[in-house]
Design a protein around this motif. Structure first.
Motif, mmCIF file in Angstrom:
data_model
loop_
_atom_site.group_PDB
_atom_site.id
_atom_site.type_symbol
_atom_site.label_atom_id
_atom_site.label_comp_id
_atom_site.label_asym_id
_atom_site.label_seq_id
_atom_site.Cartn_x
_atom_site.Cartn_y
_atom_site.Cartn_z
ATOM 1 N N GLY A 282 1.295 3.080 -8.235
ATOM 2 C CA GLY A 282 0.278 3.948 -7.667
ATOM 3 C C GLY A 282 0.769 5.374 -7.536
ATOM 4 O O GLY A 282 1.747 5.778 -8.165
ATOM 5 N N PRO A 283 0.096 6.156 -6.712
ATOM 6 C CA PRO A 283 0.447 7.567 -6.628
ATOM 7 C C PRO A 283 1.767 7.841 -5.921
ATOM 8 O O PRO A 283 2.358 8.879 -6.087
ATOM 9 C CB PRO A 283 -0.719 8.177 -5.853
ATOM 10 N N ARG A 284 2.232 6.903 -5.115
ATOM 11 C CA ARG A 284 3.503 7.100 -4.409
ATOM 12 C C ARG A 284 4.611 6.322 -5.119
ATOM 13 O O ARG A 284 4.350 5.296 -5.739
ATOM 14 C CB ARG A 284 3.379 6.624 -2.973
ATOM 15 N N PRO A 285 5.852 6.803 -5.011
ATOM 16 C CA PRO A 285 6.936 6.076 -5.673
ATOM 17 C C PRO A 285 7.173 4.721 -5.018
ATOM 18 O O PRO A 285 7.083 4.575 -3.809
ATOM 19 C CB PRO A 285 8.147 6.989 -5.501
ATOM 20 N N GLY A 286 7.453 3.737 -5.844
ATOM 21 C CA GLY A 286 7.756 2.398 -5.360
ATOM 22 C C GLY A 286 9.252 2.182 -5.318
ATOM 23 O O GLY A 286 10.056 3.075 -5.613
ATOM 24 N N ALA A 287 9.666 0.979 -4.988
ATOM 25 C CA ALA A 287 11.090 0.667 -4.863
ATOM 26 C C ALA A 287 11.803 0.721 -6.212
ATOM 27 O O ALA A 287 12.988 1.031 -6.268
ATOM 28 C CB ALA A 287 11.263 -0.706 -4.233
ATOM 29 N N ASP A 288 11.080 0.421 -7.301
ATOM 30 C CA ASP A 288 11.725 0.421 -8.610
ATOM 31 C C ASP A 288 11.531 1.728 -9.368
ATOM 32 O O ASP A 288 12.004 1.868 -10.490
ATOM 33 C CB ASP A 288 11.220 -0.746 -9.452
ATOM 34 N N ASP A 289 10.854 2.693 -8.777
ATOM 35 C CA ASP A 289 10.680 3.999 -9.408
ATOM 36 C C ASP A 289 11.889 4.880 -9.114
ATOM 37 O O ASP A 289 12.591 4.677 -8.125
ATOM 38 C CB ASP A 289 9.418 4.681 -8.872
#
Length: 166
Positions: A44-51
């Motif tokens: 989505g628009p916010r970074p995730g744990a794997d980004d």
């Protein structure tokens, strides 16, 4: 005689660019293959744990997870000494040790040691405001020490090197 003028560098560069574009268009395009494995889902628009994450955010999360916050605040007293107390005071003294909330500061002269003892409440206020109130609770200021004539871990009481001359 020829009426041609010499080629300018910009004309040569433009010709090289056109040739590269033509060669790229003539090359066959690679086919994209799907690599076996789990399907990538976007977070989505916010970074995730794997980004990918900014390094500062990763270090902050590591410090929080490992409970190193006290150690980093103690280290910031020594590492940011100039910014914490100001460049004028920092040029005349340096922090030596920090044990059980007592910061030992060594001054370059006895006059500066006296001045720092008078400024101790304001220095403690700056440290509490910028580092935290529980890191430095007392400030002990000492002046420069005299040279020691001891040559090893053991010594004998007496007058020192003068008692061998007579």
């Amino acid at each position: 005689m020829s009426d041609e003028r010499p080629a300018r560098p910009s004309d040569i560069a433009r010709a090289a660019l056109e040739a590269a574009r033509a060669a790229s268009a003539a090359r066959p395009q690679p086919t994209r293959r799907r690599i076996a494995g789990p399907r990538r889902t976007w977070t989505g628009p916010r970074p995730g744990a794997d980004d990918p994450q900014p390094l500062g955010r990763l270090v902050d999360s590591l410090v929080t997870e490992q409970d190193w916050s006290r150690h980093t605040r103690v280290g910031s007293v020594f590492g940011r000494w100039d910014a914490l107390v100001g460049p004028e005071i920092a040029s005349h003294c340096r922090p030596q040790t920090l044990t059980e909330g007592e910061l030992l500061v060594v001054a370059e002269s006895t006059a500066w040691a006296t001045q720092l003892r008078l400024l101790a409440p304001s220095i403690l206020g700056k440290l509490r405001a910028q580092v935290g109130g529980d890191v430095v609770t007392r400030l002990r200021v000492v002046g420069p020490t005299a040279p020691s004539w001891k040559k090893g871990p053991r010594s004998v009481r007496g007058r020192g090197p003068r008692d061998t001359y007579g």
